[in-house]
Design an enzyme around this catalytic site. Sequence first.
Site, short mmCIF file in Angstrom:
data_model
loop_
_atom_site.label_atom_id
_atom_site.label_comp_id
_atom_site.label_asym_id
_atom_site.label_seq_id
_atom_site.Cartn_x
_atom_site.Cartn_y
_atom_site.Cartn_z
CB SER A 189 -1.14 0.10 1.12
OG SER A 189 -0.32 -0.18 2.41
CE LYS A 229 8.21 -0.25 3.51
NZ LYS A 229 7.94 -0.40 4.88
CG MET A 273 15.66 -2.46 5.21
SD MET A 273 13.73 -2.86 5.47
CE MET A 273 13.38 -2.94 3.91
CG ASP A 277 0.72 -4.30 8.61
OD1 ASP A 277 -0.21 -5.28 8.70
OD2 ASP A 277 1.22 -3.86 7.69
CG ASN A 331 4.44 -7.17 7.15
OD1 ASN A 331 4.66 -6.88 5.99
ND2 ASN A 331 3.43 -6.52 7.87
CG ASP A 385 6.10 -3.19 6.76
OD1 ASP A 385 6.06 -2.07 7.14
OD2 ASP A 385 5.12 -3.19 5.76
#
Length: 443
Positions: free
Chosen positions: A141, A159, A246, A291, A296, A310
């Site tokens: 998202s 990311k 990362m 989350d 994840n 995440d």
Amino acid sequence: MSKSTPPKGIAVPSGRLNRLWHLGRATGDLAAGIGFKGLVEMVRQRGGAESARIQLSPEQTRRFADRLARMRGAVMKMGQLMSMDGSDIFTPEAAEIMSGLRDRAAPMPMSQLAQVLENEYGADWDRAFRRFEFSPIASASIGQVHRAETRDGRRLALKIQFPGVRESIDSDLYNLSLLIRTLGMAPAGVDIAPFLGEARRQLHREADYGAEAEALDAYRVWVGDDPDFFIPGVHRDLSTRNILAMDFADGVPVDRLAEPDYRRAERDRAATLLMRLTLRELFEFALVQTDPNFANYLYDAASGRIVLLDFGATRSVSPGLVGQYRQLAQAAIASDRAGLRAASIAIGYMGADDPTEQVEAMLDLLQLSAEPLRTPGHYDFAVSDLFERVYRQGRALFHSGAFSTAPAAETLFLHRKFMGSFMLSRRLRARVDLATMAQSCLA
């Protein structure tokens, strides 16, 4: 520099009116799929104990999911939550299609990606990399993830945030609030403004990659050298406001363990590790990654480790709230209704002067929710219908309008994490000794 073939992307819509138009199209697709009779039935069932289910064809579901995937941002987050478990809203077939929202948003077009890279790294950005894969390995998202290798040999996951998503959070939530009020989706007597405000703050935090890097480092300190988990390190020399660099980590989404290729022992172990981690986050770390998106968590079959990804939704929990949840859990396990009521009032689940009938119903619901913590030995999520029982009882209470208070908005994200952990264990059809685990964490 070695480059992969770039994907065909879809530009992120920007501007409040443009995004409202897209949201309206998605809602229109949903309404068209349900039909007039279906909408009437959902309204009729909304305040009752019976679960309303959306009967969509695979094609209708794909259109609805595609609309949300094109929008990204806060609206897509809503779709991700809807797809966590489809037993209460979607048919199993529709839920399977909707689950693609968890890690497969529409990627941005090559022109937008190139512009972001140039803005963040400069016109000669490619000099830092030996290899950059333009096809994203994940797209969600807020942004999409690309695999890269630096000139000095570091294997990275980059990311990269979608352009305009940070700026669209406020307008998305405004549009969603209009939709919620128009369709009467909010429970009677509950002011949703504090919850939308908390959601706005959380989404802005998720879009703050500097804050995510700090949360990732803080979380790694708590986990320490636990051999069962891997937390990627941050490469700050290649991290910017819109890019988080990362360590790249191998693995498959942990819910893939539900497939026949994996043994039950692997499913049980993964669910046990993540359930224990959930309890430690609240009662030991007071730092919760809120989350629970299945994507994840990756499972690395070679090492047996679970990769944690995440940390944008990571948040600290106040000592007072941790203590209240400890009291709540201890009372529920001991079937101590007086203690359960006191903790519920402190958290805000009920008021001291709420009607006795509703208070008793809420205590019954909380007692029921603690069933896995009270069951001796391994709780078998494969045969449990606890979710359906809690859902049926909780739905009527939620919409009853009988309660004078609402819990602090931050509890919304804790509930999200607890529910996500439960749903993952259910998805894996795992057996978990939660009673013993809880005794250790609550001592």
